[in-house]
Design a protein around this motif. Structure first.
Motif, PDB file in Angstrom:
ATOM      1  N   LYS A 112     -19.550 -14.010 -29.668  1.00 55.35           N
ATOM      2  CA  LYS A 112     -19.728 -14.975 -28.680  1.00 55.35           C
ATOM      3  C   LYS A 112     -20.692 -16.105 -29.169  1.00 55.35           C
ATOM      4  O   LYS A 112     -21.872 -15.722 -29.463  1.00 55.35           O
ATOM      5  N   GLY A 113     -20.288 -17.167 -29.288  1.00 57.76           N
ATOM      6  CA  GLY A 113     -21.169 -18.244 -29.814  1.00 57.76           C
ATOM      7  C   GLY A 113     -21.275 -19.447 -28.630  1.00 57.76           C
ATOM      8  O   GLY A 113     -20.170 -19.977 -28.314  1.00 57.76           O
ATOM      9  N   THR A 114     -22.231 -19.245 -27.861  1.00 51.40           N
ATOM     10  CA  THR A 114     -22.640 -20.488 -26.854  1.00 51.40           C
ATOM     11  C   THR A 114     -23.954 -21.137 -27.235  1.00 51.40           C
ATOM     12  O   THR A 114     -25.042 -20.513 -27.264  1.00 51.40           O
ATOM     13  N   THR A 115     -23.796 -22.417 -27.513  1.00 54.50           N
ATOM     14  CA  THR A 115     -24.954 -23.331 -27.558  1.00 54.50           C
ATOM     15  C   THR A 115     -25.929 -22.618 -28.646  1.00 54.50           C
ATOM     16  O   THR A 115     -25.589 -22.914 -29.878  1.00 54.50           O
ATOM     17  N   ILE A 163     -26.417 -26.547 -32.041  1.00 50.28           N
ATOM     18  CA  ILE A 163     -25.829 -26.045 -31.305  1.00 50.28           C
ATOM     19  C   ILE A 163     -24.471 -25.462 -32.251  1.00 50.28           C
ATOM     20  O   ILE A 163     -24.121 -25.983 -33.056  1.00 50.28           O
ATOM     21  N   LYS A 164     -24.143 -24.322 -31.945  1.00 49.47           N
ATOM     22  CA  LYS A 164     -23.116 -23.602 -32.571  1.00 49.47           C
ATOM     23  C   LYS A 164     -22.230 -22.751 -31.773  1.00 49.47           C
ATOM     24  O   LYS A 164     -22.790 -21.816 -30.859  1.00 49.47           O
ATOM     25  N   ARG A 192     -26.943 -19.755 -29.587  1.00 47.61           N
ATOM     26  CA  ARG A 192     -27.239 -18.366 -30.131  1.00 47.61           C
ATOM     27  C   ARG A 192     -25.847 -17.598 -30.078  1.00 47.61           C
ATOM     28  O   ARG A 192     -24.842 -18.008 -29.594  1.00 47.61           O
ATOM     29  N   THR A 193     -25.779 -16.741 -31.000  1.00 48.65           N
ATOM     30  CA  THR A 193     -24.305 -16.025 -31.154  1.00 48.65           C
ATOM     31  C   THR A 193     -24.635 -14.575 -31.277  1.00 48.65           C
ATOM     32  O   THR A 193     -25.830 -14.196 -31.667  1.00 48.65           O
ATOM     33  N   THR A 194     -23.729 -13.655 -30.529  1.00 40.04           N
ATOM     34  CA  THR A 194     -23.911 -12.386 -30.840  1.00 40.04           C
ATOM     35  C   THR A 194     -22.773 -11.678 -30.983  1.00 40.04           C
ATOM     36  O   THR A 194     -21.364 -12.476 -30.934  1.00 40.04           O
ATOM     37  N   GLU A 195     -22.592 -10.488 -31.483  1.00 40.14           N
ATOM     38  CA  GLU A 195     -21.523  -9.944 -31.858  1.00 40.14           C
ATOM     39  C   GLU A 195     -21.225  -8.527 -31.344  1.00 40.14           C
ATOM     40  O   GLU A 195     -22.446  -7.964 -31.105  1.00 40.14           O
ATOM     41  N   PHE A 196     -19.950  -8.221 -30.846  1.00 36.44           N
ATOM     42  CA  PHE A 196     -19.922  -6.962 -30.300  1.00 36.44           C
ATOM     43  C   PHE A 196     -18.383  -6.459 -30.661  1.00 36.44           C
ATOM     44  O   PHE A 196     -17.653  -7.217 -31.150  1.00 36.44           O
ATOM     45  N   ASN A 197     -18.159  -5.325 -30.248  1.00 32.76           N
ATOM     46  CA  ASN A 197     -17.029  -4.440 -30.312  1.00 32.76           C
ATOM     47  C   ASN A 197     -15.697  -5.274 -29.606  1.00 32.76           C
ATOM     48  O   ASN A 197     -15.815  -5.493 -28.468  1.00 32.76           O
ATOM     49  N   GLY A 198     -14.516  -5.336 -29.995  1.00 34.21           N
ATOM     50  CA  GLY A 198     -13.404  -5.611 -29.359  1.00 34.21           C
ATOM     51  C   GLY A 198     -12.334  -6.334 -30.119  1.00 34.21           C
ATOM     52  O   GLY A 198     -12.385  -6.480 -31.343  1.00 34.21           O
ATOM     53  N   TYR A 199     -11.279  -6.804 -29.445  1.00 34.53           N
ATOM     54  CA  TYR A 199     -10.206  -7.416 -30.229  1.00 34.53           C
ATOM     55  C   TYR A 199      -9.709  -8.815 -29.591  1.00 34.53           C
ATOM     56  O   TYR A 199     -10.017  -8.866 -28.387  1.00 34.53           O
ATOM     57  N   VAL A 203     -15.692 -16.980 -26.926  1.00 36.33           N
ATOM     58  CA  VAL A 203     -15.531 -15.579 -27.493  1.00 36.33           C
ATOM     59  C   VAL A 203     -14.304 -15.415 -28.182  1.00 36.33           C
ATOM     60  O   VAL A 203     -13.301 -15.934 -27.775  1.00 36.33           O
ATOM     61  N   GLY A 204     -14.313 -14.848 -29.426  1.00 34.58           N
ATOM     62  CA  GLY A 204     -13.090 -14.709 -30.108  1.00 34.58           C
ATOM     63  C   GLY A 204     -13.571 -13.688 -31.398  1.00 34.58           C
ATOM     64  O   GLY A 204     -14.553 -13.638 -31.756  1.00 34.58           O
ATOM     65  N   ALA A 205     -12.464 -13.847 -32.321  1.00 38.25           N
ATOM     66  CA  ALA A 205     -12.464 -13.348 -33.573  1.00 38.25           C
ATOM     67  C   ALA A 205     -12.348 -14.156 -34.740  1.00 38.25           C
ATOM     68  O   ALA A 205     -11.210 -14.983 -34.665  1.00 38.25           O
ATOM     69  N   VAL A 206     -13.352 -14.643 -35.282  1.00 35.96           N
ATOM     70  CA  VAL A 206     -13.215 -15.734 -36.276  1.00 35.96           C
ATOM     71  C   VAL A 206     -12.377 -15.344 -37.383  1.00 35.96           C
ATOM     72  O   VAL A 206     -12.266 -14.176 -37.811  1.00 35.96           O
TER      73      VAL A 206
END
Length: 306
Positions: free
Chosen positions: A168-171, A112-113, A173-180, A290-293
């Motif tokens: 977005k890191g949920t259990t 999990i991550k 899988r992780t995905t990356e997308f545009n945003g602030y 969801v957030g900005a690392v």
């Protein structure tokens, strides 16, 4: 005599929030399960200076503060997360809130991550956390409160990289997308009541919400004014000040100790009585997972102005 009276009146404008100077912390030592290493980990609680050892839920007695730090027990595996901690401030200590990943790997079982923003809030963390599908469901949001402050006042410092990329890191899988992902300072006043089934309803009486969207050094005595009544009618209104719903649904324990959604369903009149307050300060405003690392928010000297 007149000068003394004036100085006294000025000194009484602000009311310190208990433990809002972040000079006192309870330190917890929790030992994680052997299948993930069996290490002793440190969790920090904003409250009386104390030390607690053992894999037991924290018992809230002398503090109104909870944090995103948690003792979890998922599928029988004890795991901790700690993204709120004391740090050195301009004068003494402050609170450091960080957006970062929490990993949990068990060979042959699961990996999990999850991404978590560092958050402090008025209320309780309902430990042990037993799942990650709805983290807000393990939080008891808000405290009884009847006052009507003019503003929330605090000192803050921020590192907000603003790379334009969110994770977005949920259990599993992780995905990356545009945003602030600005950090958020939130203080809302509610009028709450329960229906015959124990469901919790609320009207929004007062709104003080601010987004920290850029890196800055220490900003001292920063004020977030409380807007009473329908905040949408105020010139300062922003969409993020709206009623609490959707991905940011909050929960509380009703009079019988049952966990219920806080149904914040309407704007109250400006002179409506206040029964509860929610304060939440976080390094990530995008909701769970969801957030900005790399976002970091430091806060200190939290006060209410009257």
């Amino acid at each position: 005599m007149f000068l003394l009276a004036s100085l006294t009146a000025a000194a009484q404008r602000y009311e310190k929030v208990p433990f809002g100077d972040f000079e006192h912390w309870t330190v917890r030592y929790v030992t994680e399960s052997q299948v993930i290493g069996g290490q002793e980990k440190t969790l920090y609680v904003i409250g009386p200076t104390d030390t607690i050892r053992g894999n037991e839920p924290y018992k809230y007695k002398n503090t109104i503060w909870a944090t995103s730090n948690a003792f979890a027990k998922v599928m029988g595996v004890v795991k901790t997360s700690n993204n709120v901690e004391p740090d050195k401030g301009p004068n003494g200590r402050c609170a450091k809130l960080s957006t970062q990943f929490a990993d949990c790997k068990v060979a042959g079982l699961f990996s999990i991550k999850v991404l978590a923003g560092g958050s402090i809030y008025w209320g309780k963390m309902l430990e042990p956390v037993t799942g990650v599908s709805d983290p807000y469901a393990f939080m008891d949001w808000g405290i009884p409160f009847t006052k009507r402050p003019k503003a929330l006042v605090l000192n803050y410092k921020a590192t907000i990289p603003n790379t334009g990329k969110l994770v977005k890191g949920t259990t599993f899988r992780t995905t990356e997308f545009n945003g602030y992902d600005p950090a958020e300072i939130l203080f809302v006043l509610q009028y709450r009541w329960e229906d015959e089934k124990g469901n919790i309803h609320a009207k929004r009486v007062g709104t003080a919400v601010y987004h920290v969207d850029k890196t800055t050094g220490w900003v001292k005595d920063f004020k977030v004014p409380v807007i009473y009544g329908d905040a949408r009618k105020a010139k300062e209104y922003q969409p993020y000040m709206d009623l609490i719903s959707g991905d940011k649904t909050m929960y509380a324990l009703n009079k019988k100790g049952k966990k219920k959604v806080i149904k914040e369903e309407a704007w109250a009149e400006a002179d409506c009585p206040v029964t509860h307050a929610i304060m939440m300060i976080t390094s990530s405003s995008q909701g769970a997972f969801v957030g900005a690392v790399g976002n970091v928010l430091w806060v200190d000297e939290i006060r209410l102005e009257y």
